[in-house]
Every structure is written in structure tokens, then in C-alpha cells.
Design an enzyme around this catalytic site. Structure first.
Site, short mmCIF file in Angstrom:
data_model
loop_
_atom_site.label_atom_id
_atom_site.label_comp_id
_atom_site.label_asym_id
_atom_site.label_seq_id
_atom_site.Cartn_x
_atom_site.Cartn_y
_atom_site.Cartn_z
N LYS A 160 51.97 111.62 81.07
CA LYS A 160 51.87 112.41 82.31
C LYS A 160 52.16 113.90 82.12
O LYS A 160 51.64 114.72 82.85
CB LYS A 160 52.81 111.84 83.38
CG LYS A 160 52.27 110.55 84.00
CD LYS A 160 53.16 110.06 85.12
CE LYS A 160 52.56 108.83 85.77
NZ LYS A 160 53.38 108.31 86.86
N ASP A 175 51.07 110.77 92.76
CA ASP A 175 52.35 110.06 92.93
C ASP A 175 53.12 110.64 94.12
O ASP A 175 53.80 109.92 94.86
CB ASP A 175 53.22 110.18 91.67
CG ASP A 175 52.76 109.25 90.55
OD1 ASP A 175 52.06 108.26 90.87
OD2 ASP A 175 53.09 109.51 89.38
P1 NAP Z 1 59.51 108.27 82.46
O1 NAP Z 1 58.92 109.63 82.59
O2 NAP Z 1 59.46 107.55 81.17
O3 NAP Z 1 61.07 108.38 82.95
C1 NAP Z 1 61.91 107.25 82.91
C2 NAP Z 1 63.32 107.65 83.33
O4 NAP Z 1 64.12 106.48 83.32
C3 NAP Z 1 63.97 108.66 82.37
O5 NAP Z 1 64.68 109.60 83.14
C4 NAP Z 1 64.92 107.78 81.56
O6 NAP Z 1 66.11 108.43 81.17
C5 NAP Z 1 65.29 106.72 82.56
N1 NAP Z 1 65.70 105.47 81.87
C6 NAP Z 1 64.96 104.73 81.02
N2 NAP Z 1 65.67 103.66 80.58
C7 NAP Z 1 66.89 103.77 81.17
C8 NAP Z 1 68.07 102.99 81.10
N3 NAP Z 1 68.13 101.88 80.35
N4 NAP Z 1 69.15 103.37 81.83
C9 NAP Z 1 69.11 104.49 82.60
N5 NAP Z 1 68.01 105.28 82.69
C10 NAP Z 1 66.91 104.93 81.98
O7 NAP Z 1 58.85 107.29 83.52
P2 NAP Z 1 58.25 107.63 84.99
O8 NAP Z 1 56.81 107.90 84.90
O9 NAP Z 1 59.12 108.64 85.65
O10 NAP Z 1 58.40 106.19 85.68
C11 NAP Z 1 59.68 105.68 85.95
C12 NAP Z 1 59.56 104.35 86.66
O11 NAP Z 1 58.95 104.57 87.94
C13 NAP Z 1 58.64 103.40 85.89
O12 NAP Z 1 59.39 102.50 85.16
C14 NAP Z 1 57.81 102.73 86.97
O13 NAP Z 1 58.35 101.44 87.21
C15 NAP Z 1 58.03 103.55 88.21
N6 NAP Z 1 56.77 104.13 88.69
C16 NAP Z 1 56.18 103.53 89.75
C17 NAP Z 1 55.01 104.01 90.27
C18 NAP Z 1 54.40 103.34 91.46
O14 NAP Z 1 53.25 103.62 91.78
N7 NAP Z 1 55.13 102.48 92.14
C19 NAP Z 1 54.40 105.17 89.70
C20 NAP Z 1 55.04 105.78 88.61
C21 NAP Z 1 56.22 105.24 88.10
P3 NAP Z 1 66.23 109.30 79.81
O15 NAP Z 1 65.74 110.66 80.17
O16 NAP Z 1 67.66 109.25 79.50
O17 NAP Z 1 65.37 108.60 78.79
#
Ligand code: NAP
Length: 293
Positions: A75, A111
Site C-alpha cells: 500500500k 479504505d
Molecule cells: P500493516 O500496514 O501491515 O499494519 C499492521 C499493524 O499491526 C502495524 O502497526 C503492526 O505493528 C501491527 N501489528 C502486527 N502484528 C502485531 C502484534 N502481534 N501485536 C501488536 N501489533 C501488531 O497492515 P494494514 O494494512 O494497516 O492492515 C491492518 C489490519 O487491518 C489487517 O490485518 C486487516 O485485517 C485490517 N484491514 C481491514 C480492511 C477491511 O476492509 N476491513 C482493510 C485493510 C486492512 P508494527 O508496526 O509494530 O509492526
């Protein structure tokens, strides 16, 4: 994308990311294309980071792929490879949608629209419960960035971001003009005398189907007094966080609403057509019910 594909109808749309096994985007968009009688298919194109991503963008330009959804981990990395970005994508600092505008492959972010539409839906069905003035966003990735912007549009003035890696929360706070708080202090609003948050948003993968399914980003006891808990994770629909929130008497919102509305916004950008949110929701719920049997 397979340039040697022998199928007669070329794929006009698709999703890139890694992994893509969980994605419901092909289901949603292929249904939409059929509903509107439009030609083309929507495929899943698993794409690795680095040169593979660069090669994908180059090929998408040559083949004039009509629309692409972008998910983890591309992204942010895809932004410098595009011809143009919408103001919204620039402001969020992340792209989840590619489309053509004036001959330029352009990056947008639906989003934000997905989160805004889900919150608006919740407000409509909970009119007496919609005065929320503070929010904590757990996580600091692309979805957290979109949440910051959507919450501002929703009228929330006190927005905090808490992340496992503090530097990333600080970066989001600086760019999106919200405040960063330590992960260990996410349980309540220290600036308001440790009052419960109005809204808690999970934008980490904790609770998602697979290895993280039994986990939650917030201890259950911190949910007492919270008005609304919004889990951006949509598979499963009822995560541990949402079950805890329901037991604590909070309003709950599943990431399925966000997924649905961000996808319908993509479809609108690519085709100019509106799909029925109610029918799309039925489609997704039926599919997820089948998967859990
Ligand atoms: P991303 O850019 O990879 O960010 C993930 C975040 O989660 C990072 O800040 C990471 O922290 C944190 N994280 C990962 N593992 C963790 C753990 N074990 N404990 C605490 N924090 C943790 O992903 P994203 O695109 O923002 O998406 C995040 C989530 O949102 C996805 O898993 C998805 O389920 C959801 N999502 C949903 C939709 C929808 O349409 N419903 C759309 C997009 C995303 P660090 O910085 O420390 O690594």
C-alpha cells in the site's frame, strides 16, 4: 498477472498483495461485474515486494489493466511507481486502488470511504449513541492511516494512535496530525483522567483467522464504558475483541462493513456503477458462513 494466459476473456481487474488466500475481493468484484453485465474478470495476482512489484506496475501500464486493488504489503511501496496520486491518497500516505485518469495510472485510497461509510451506517442505527469525542487506533499501518482521516471527517477531535513499534505511531501522528501514545498506555485516555475511550479501533491483525485468531489487541477490562469498538479485521466477523466488547456492553462494528464499502467505492471508480450494499453484504455473509462449516 499471467501474460501468457490462454483464457479468451482477458482479466480487466485484479488484486495484488501477498498473501491473498483470504481475500474476498475477487468474490465481490466478479459478482459486481456479472450483476452489471460488464465484460472482463477480476483475478488474484499474488505479488512479492521489490522488483516483482515494479514489474507488475510496468505490465499493468502496458496491458492497460482497468482497475487494481492493492493490499498488504504494497500500500505504501507502490506510491512512487504510479503516474499520479489523488489528494486523498497523498493525505493518507497509502494507496489501495489503481485506476486510469487522463491516461495516467492513478492511486487512490477507498479504505477511508470504507471506514466512513461503516461509521455512518452505525450512527444511523444507533442515533442516541453516536456522540463520540475520543478514539484510540491500535496499530499504525495503512489501515490506521485511513482510520485517522475517516475519524476526523466523522468529527472526532481527540484521536490517539498506539503501536507496538512506537516510532511508527509517532510518524503517523506527525503526518496525520493526531497524537501518539505508548502501546502500554492504550487502555484508557490518560489526557482525560484515564476515562474510557469513546471509540476503540483495531487496525492490527490480532484476532484475524489463522495464527492470531485467539488474540486481542485490548484487554477485556479496558472495554468497560467504551461506546463503540470497531474491529477492522473481517474474518472472522466476530473476533475475540468484538466478543469481549459485546460482553462489556459496547456497540460493535465488524471490519466486514469497511471491506464492503471500500470495495463498492472501487467498483464505482472503475465502472461508474453502483452496487447494492445489502446484496453485497448477503453475498459476503453467505460465503463466510460456507467457509466456517
Ligand atoms: P500493516 O500496514 O501491515 O499494519 C499492521 C499493524 O499491526 C502495524 O502497526 C503492526 O505493528 C501491527 N501489528 C502486527 N502484528 C502485531 C502484534 N502481534 N501485536 C501488536 N501489533 C501488531 O497492515 P494494514 O494494512 O494497516 O492492515 C491492518 C489490519 O487491518 C489487517 O490485518 C486487516 O485485517 C485490517 N484491514 C481491514 C480492511 C477491511 O476492509 N476491513 C482493510 C485493510 C486492512 P508494527 O508496526 O509494530 O509492526
Amino acid at each position: 498477472m499471467n501474460p501468457n494466459s490462454t483464457k479468451k476473456t482477458p482479466a480487466a481487474y485484479g488484486i495484488i498483495g501477498m498473501p491473498l488466500g483470504h481475500s474476498k475481493s475477487p468474490l465481490l468484484h466478479n459478482w459486481g461485474l456479472r450483476e452489471c453485465g460488464l465484460p472482463g474478470r477480476y483475478e488474484a495476482w499474488p505479488t512479492e515486494q521489490g522488483n516483482k512489484l515494479k514489474a507488475f506496475v510496468a505490465e499493468a501500464k502496458i496491458r492497460r489493466i482497468k482497475g487494481v486493488s492493492v493490499t498488504i504489503p504494497h500500500k505504501q511501496a507502490i506510491m512512487p511507481l504510479l503516474d499520479a496520486l489523488t489528494e486523498r491518497a497523498k493525505a493518507v500516505g497509502a494507496v489501495n486502488t489503481l485506476y486510469w485518469e487522463n491516461g495516467k495510472l492513478t492511486g487512490d485510497n477507498t479504505d477511508v470511504l470504507g471506514i466512513s461509510a461503516a461509521l455512518a451506517e452505525w450512527t444511523t442505527t444507533n442515533p442516541n449513541n453516536s456522540k463520540i469525542s475520543s478514539a484510540v487506533i491500535l496499530g499504525a499501518g495503512g489501515a490506521a492511516r485511513a482510520a485517522c482521516m475517516a475519524l476526523k471527517d466523522f468529527g472526532i477531535t481527540d484521536i490517539a494512535v498506539a503501536n507496538r513499534t512506537p516510532g511508527k505511531a509517532k510518524c503517523v501522528a506527525r503526518e496525520l496530525v493526531v497524537r501518539a501514545i505508548p502501546w502500554e498506555e492504550r487502555m484508557n485516555n490518560a489526557e482525560q483522567g484515564n476515562a474510557p475511550w469513546g471509540l476503540v479501533i483495531n487496525s492490527t491483525p490480532l484476532g484475524m483467522q489463522g495464527k492470531d485468531e485467539a488474540l486481542t489487541p485490548m484487554p477485556a477490562e479496558a472495554l468497560t464504558g467504551v461506546t463503540l469498538v470497531f474491529d477492522l479485521v473481517y474474518n472472522p466477523i466476530r473476533t475475540v475483541l468484538l466478543k469481549d466488547a459485546e460482553a462489556a456492553g459496547c456497540g460493535i462494528l465488524s471490519g466486514l462493513s469497511m471491506f464492503l464499502h471500500q470495495g463498492l467505492a472501487q467498483f464505482r471508480i472503475w465502472t461508474g456503477k453502483e452496487l447494492s450494499p445489502a446484496h453485497a453484504r448477503q453475498l459476503l455473509l453467505a460465503d463466510m458462513a460456507c467457509m466456517s462449516k
